[in-house]
Design a protein around this motif. Structure first.
Motif, PDB file in Angstrom:
ATOM      1  N   SER A 263       0.834  -1.201   0.000  1.00 20.96           N
ATOM      2  CA  SER A 263       0.000   0.000   0.000  1.00 20.96           C
ATOM      3  C   SER A 263       0.871   1.254   0.000  1.00 20.96           C
ATOM      4  CB  SER A 263      -0.929   0.018   1.209  1.00 20.96           C
ATOM      5  OG  SER A 263      -0.194   0.313   2.389  1.00 20.96           O
ATOM      6  N   LYS A 264       0.225   2.391  -0.146  1.00 22.35           N
ATOM      7  CA  LYS A 264       0.947   3.660  -0.220  1.00 22.35           C
ATOM      8  C   LYS A 264       1.712   3.947   1.057  1.00 22.35           C
ATOM      9  CE  LYS A 264       0.278   8.397  -1.813  1.00 22.35           C
ATOM     10  NZ  LYS A 264      -0.702   9.393  -2.312  1.00 22.35           N
ATOM     11  N   THR A 285       1.749  -4.261  -6.752  1.00 25.30           N
ATOM     12  CA  THR A 285       1.485  -3.684  -5.440  1.00 25.30           C
ATOM     13  C   THR A 285       0.133  -4.194  -4.941  1.00 25.30           C
ATOM     14  OG1 THR A 285       0.262  -1.764  -6.269  1.00 25.30           O
ATOM     15  CG2 THR A 285       2.666  -1.587  -6.233  1.00 25.30           C
ATOM     16  N   ARG A 287      -2.023  -1.666  -4.292  1.00 24.75           N
ATOM     17  CA  ARG A 287      -2.776  -0.458  -4.586  1.00 24.75           C
ATOM     18  C   ARG A 287      -3.791  -0.740  -5.678  1.00 24.75           C
ATOM     19  NH1 ARG A 287       2.064   4.054  -4.122  1.00 24.75           N
ATOM     20  NH2 ARG A 287       3.030   3.110  -2.295  1.00 24.75           N
ATOM     21  N   PRO A 303      -0.749  -1.835 -10.319  1.00 20.59           N
ATOM     22  CA  PRO A 303      -1.854  -1.976  -9.355  1.00 20.59           C
ATOM     23  C   PRO A 303      -2.608  -3.277  -9.557  1.00 20.59           C
ATOM     24  CG  PRO A 303      -2.540  -0.575 -11.154  1.00 20.59           C
ATOM     25  CD  PRO A 303      -1.095  -0.919 -11.421  1.00 20.59           C
ATOM     26  N   ILE A 327       1.703   5.680  -9.170  1.00 17.89           N
ATOM     27  CA  ILE A 327       1.036   5.491  -7.886  1.00 17.89           C
ATOM     28  C   ILE A 327       1.881   6.068  -6.755  1.00 17.89           C
ATOM     29  CG2 ILE A 327      -0.009   3.781  -6.360  1.00 17.89           C
ATOM     30  CD1 ILE A 327      -0.131   1.899  -8.745  1.00 17.89           C
TER      31      ILE A 327
END
Length: 327
Positions: A263-264, A285, A287, A303, A327
């Motif tokens: 995640s971010k 990821t 995301r 993503p 992202i």
């Protein structure tokens, strides 16, 4: 139907297709029956076998095609004119990927990727989230060594307790993780490795899967640490040593990778740059997003879409309302 409604539906379909991009990578962890009295944070990592099979047949009926990560990489590199491409990926290396998911993918001739954390087949994984769940389900109260006491009398109490203790555990140092777990639960006799045999793939399963052209075996580090908590050298050793171990077992080069926590808040440009330098074809990821042609320039941070029980195919085009490619 009036011309206005026809025009409106046509525009909605165009918008849906636009945001759906050329492909979607679905992320799964477990394919298994749901269990009564277990807790949502863990159960939500599952889809049932029945749902997965119906989801595949529904996708087929709506004109979607199933491809491997290798084919997705080729499409992006060559700029092939495609749409409605689906990639299935499964994270970590759970046993039910072999016992439940594999037969379904095989039956429908669907390619899939399993990202292997090598501590799973090595039986050294600390699946603390399942052990914590059992502890909470089996007790009416949890007392931690720091004096904190948590009620587990009701189902709602159990969920709140799980989430509260989880928040503590995920902040633990990666290098002293087991020691910190044992210290927190001094009043309990816990074998933190007890879930490995029950829940994890072994090397024989992985070798068998690797021989099927439908299955891509990919990398997911040795210990599933959050990479932003590690030094650059430690990140490289986690990735490279795990991949070398897998390659020795299956005799095939590891060309795809997924961040253990993607995640971010857990990976950013430092991790992207480092993993990109290792030369993978693709890296995914956690995301949320679909795949667009522009992702050919961002193969180190693709993503995915988390596949949950009862996911609606129509939601593929609603994942994002901006065509995010970085992202």
């Amino acid at each position: 139907m009036t011309s206005y409604l026809i025009d409106r539906l046509s525009k909605l379909q165009y918008v849906n297709n636009y945001f759906s991009g050329i492909a979607s990578i679905f992320m799964l962890h477990r394919v298994s029956a749901f269990e009564k009295n277990k807790l949502p944070p863990n159960e939500n990592m599952k889809v049932s076998s029945e749902f997965l099979e119906k989801f595949i047949t529904d996708l087929k009926s709506q004109g979607y095609e199933f491809i491997s990560l290798d084919i997705l990489h080729e499409i992006l590199q060559k700029g092939k004119d495609v749409e409605k491409q689906i990639v299935f990926t499964l994270d970590d290396g759970y046993l039910d990927n072999y016992t439940h998911a594999y037969p379904i993918f095989k039956k429908h001739n669907v390619p899939f990727t399993i990202y292997i954390t090598t501590s799973f087949p090595e039986k050294s994984a600390i699946l603390w989230w399942y052990i914590l769940e059992d502890l909470i389900v089996e007790n009416k109260e949890i007392l931690l060594s720091n004096g904190e006491k948590y009620s587990c009398k009701t189902y709602e109490d159990k969920i709140k307790t799980f989430m509260a203790i989880r928040e503590k555990i995920i902040t633990f140092s990666q290098t002293h993780f087991l020691a910190q777990l044992n210290e927190l639960f001094l009043d309990y006799k816990i074998d933190w490795f007890s879930k490995n045999k029950e829940l994890c793939l072994n090397w024989e399963h992985i070798i068998e899967l690797s021989k099927d052209e439908l299955c891509t075996i990919a990398g997911h580090t040795k210990n599933h640490y959050s990479l932003n908590q590690l030094s650059a050298n430690k990140i490289k050793s986690e990735i490279i040593e795990a991949n070398q171990m897998i390659e020795e077992k299956i005799g095939t080069k590891i060309e795809h990778f997924a961040y253990p926590f993607g995640s971010k808040g857990e990976i950013n440009q430092r991790e992207f740059n480092l993993v990109k330098s290792l030369g993978f074809k693709t890296t995914t990821t956690t995301r949320t997003g679909n795949i667009y042609f522009e992702h050919k320039n961002h193969l180190e941070c693709l993503p995915r879409i988390m596949l949950t029980e009862n996911f609606d195919i129509r939601d593929i085009g609603r994942i994002r309302k901006t065509r995010v490619v970085t992202i």
